[in-house]
Design a protein around this motif. Sequence first.
Motif, PDB file in Angstrom:
ATOM      1  N   UNK A  84       0.824  -1.215   0.000  1.00  0.00           N
ATOM      2  CA  UNK A  84       0.000   0.000   0.000  1.00  0.00           C
ATOM      3  C   UNK A  84       0.851   1.256   0.000  1.00  0.00           C
ATOM      4  N   UNK A  85       2.061   1.176   0.590  1.00  0.00           N
ATOM      5  CA  UNK A  85       2.895   2.368   0.745  1.00  0.00           C
ATOM      6  C   UNK A  85       3.872   2.595  -0.404  1.00  0.00           C
ATOM      7  N   UNK A  86       3.909   1.697  -1.370  1.00  0.00           N
ATOM      8  CA  UNK A  86       4.961   1.745  -2.388  1.00  0.00           C
ATOM      9  C   UNK A  86       4.945   3.004  -3.252  1.00  0.00           C
ATOM     10  N   UNK A 112       1.977  12.293   2.389  1.00  0.00           N
ATOM     11  CA  UNK A 112       2.532  11.523   3.501  1.00  0.00           C
ATOM     12  C   UNK A 112       3.599  10.556   3.005  1.00  0.00           C
ATOM     13  N   UNK A 113       4.506  10.162   3.895  1.00  0.00           N
ATOM     14  CA  UNK A 113       5.560   9.202   3.576  1.00  0.00           C
ATOM     15  C   UNK A 113       5.195   7.830   4.138  1.00  0.00           C
ATOM     16  N   UNK A 114       5.786   6.772   3.609  1.00  0.00           N
ATOM     17  CA  UNK A 114       5.527   5.432   4.165  1.00  0.00           C
ATOM     18  C   UNK A 114       5.922   5.382   5.642  1.00  0.00           C
ATOM     19  N   UNK A 115       5.105   4.716   6.434  1.00  0.00           N
ATOM     20  CA  UNK A 115       5.386   4.611   7.874  1.00  0.00           C
ATOM     21  C   UNK A 115       6.299   3.443   8.206  1.00  0.00           C
ATOM     22  N   UNK A 151       8.971   1.926   3.131  1.00  0.00           N
ATOM     23  CA  UNK A 151       9.958   2.924   2.726  1.00  0.00           C
ATOM     24  C   UNK A 151      10.939   2.328   1.721  1.00  0.00           C
ATOM     25  N   UNK A 152      11.415   1.122   2.009  1.00  0.00           N
ATOM     26  CA  UNK A 152      12.354   0.453   1.107  1.00  0.00           C
ATOM     27  C   UNK A 152      11.714   0.208  -0.252  1.00  0.00           C
TER      28      UNK A 152
END
Length: 696
Positions: free
Chosen positions: A434-436, A445-448, A453-454
């Motif tokens: 979901x955060x990619x 917003x940034x990945x939590x 994040x990677x």
Amino acid sequence: MAHREAADFLVEIGTEELPPKALQDLMLAFARNVGEALEQERLPWTAISGYASPRRLAVLVTKLATAQTDRELELRGPPVSVSFDAAGVPTPAARAFAEKCGVAVDALGRTKTAKGEWLSCRTVEAGQDAARLLPEIVAGALDKLPASRRMRWADLDYEFVRPVHWVVMLHGQSVAEGTVLGIEAGRVTRGHRFLAPGEIVINEPADYLPALENQGFVLADYAERRQRIVESVARAAADAGGAAVGDDALYDEVTALTEWPVPLTGRFDASFLALPREVVIATLTSHQRYFPIEDSSGELLPRFVTVANLQSTDPDKVRDGNERVIRPRLADAAFFWQQDRKTALEARRGALTEVVYQKDLGSIGDRSERIARLAIAMAHQLGADAGVVERAALLAKCDLLTGMVGEFPELQGVMGRYYALASGEPEAVAVAIAEQYLPRFAADALPDTVAGQILAVADKLDMLAGIFALGKKPSGNRDPFGLRRAALGIVRIVVEKRLDLDLATLLDTAYEHQPPRPADDAAMANEIYDFILERMRAQYIEQRKLAPEVFEAVRARRPASLTDFDARVTAVAAFLELESAASLAAANKRIANILRQAGDEDYEPVDAGMLQDDAEKDLYRAVRAAQQSIAPLLEKRAYAKALAALAQLRQTVDTFFDQVLVMADDEAVKQNRLALLAELRALFLDIADISRLSTG
């Protein structure tokens, strides 16, 4: 110069419905272009405003001069040396120039330049009437609008974003006569297509907004219309028992679609709330531009607000029509939700190899493998769970093959999380999927999670490497692949989340696995690194108000880690505030010049026995002590403390340059002193090249 009168100026271009997502940019650009053109034409004005609605672009200029300001001109004639004979009598060249200027030869002036002295004549060019210039100014401003696609209509040779039906141009109470896009300018505009389709006469520019509102049911002021929509939607949602859900982009689009906005609330079957929240919101906003409503706990209600573009005599019929439209949309979403979950994400992986990612860059399946390779390398650097990031990377693009994402592309990644969980994948894998794509825009917003994040960084690095390999890097304002956004996303994630990654090594890995590799791997990796640093530089200068020279001092050392880069920048910025900074920066600049002129050799270690003057002996001892004291600070990246310690060298360095001749006649002594300076400079270069700092 003559006094110029002034009057307000109005121009309105009436069109077919303009593209809503471009309307605000067109409005702002039109006003900006008109203002710039007026300045270039020496037509002063007090204020300028842009207006826009679906069927019009307009600019109102307050107190525009009725004529250009006069301009002094200097005409240069022949050289004085050929303008008079030996007796001082004017030559034919001088007489011809005087005749051209309309004065006697003895009334001509003289202008001296580096190339000699010339006859000259100063004249005043009277300004033209604004009325003669305005049609051409407006036409030029329209030509420069940021429209990627233009169209022709009827049998005309003109091109514009949409067909043009009328043009209003008033300067004061008078029509600025002329044609724009093949339409004769006048004072007649038109109101709302359905509520007031007739003609509306504008007597003077100040009447424009009130006439359209009162007679034409048109709120032409974009900002005012948007504010009314925000407020009225909020009231309607509150009356329905909740708060409206909508971002700036949705409000902008609704503003661009309406001239007379009227909010209405509607309902849908509560059973659709069993769908993921993002699906319901996407169905209401993307397809219909409705505003969902949520309660105080953030749960969606089976209600929405729609903004109609007219005041209906039967609002219930309008409400019913909107409710009927949304039912099949939500039903389709429910169908996709049910069908997509019948196939596990893992089962979709094989089909990714059949979907082309980008010509010459292989399939999406190939890209997933490349991203996984990068993600694993990052996990090893950070000590993260490589198994989680590899699994997330291999499944990350599988939701692109689902019906839901096919219908709602903006839900890619979001639906991947839901489908991963439905397939029994670990929560950490699902969240990373979901955060990619974060951050999607500059302030997003940034990945939590570390895995997210990677994955997000790996995705962006692969994109940069691939597009650079194709030779399609951004140029000018063109960035069709969003590489600048991707680079800024990398900077934000790495720096703000403190990911201590060896970016140089990762870029090598990213580029070497791209199918096309026309350039040297190391050279291309360096080019991508510089591209990322340019985005970092812009962010630091614009948002952190960092002095450009501070960034450049660190960039000269090319740290492989962006977090290390950030630490150095912070330290150098603090160093610049010290009293000794200017002196040491100047000394470093001087040392750099001396070493460069001497050939920048690899010097032998300093021979303490060859030191002669007390000043160079003191500097030698100070350098040796500094080497010992700052080594552990550099190891810990305590750059601020290290620079503060080096600042203590100021007096010793100043004394050295005051008392010691570096370029001594004795070659051995000279080389020894150069070696000492090289060691001194190396102390600073371990952090940054402070010779790049301003010494003024």
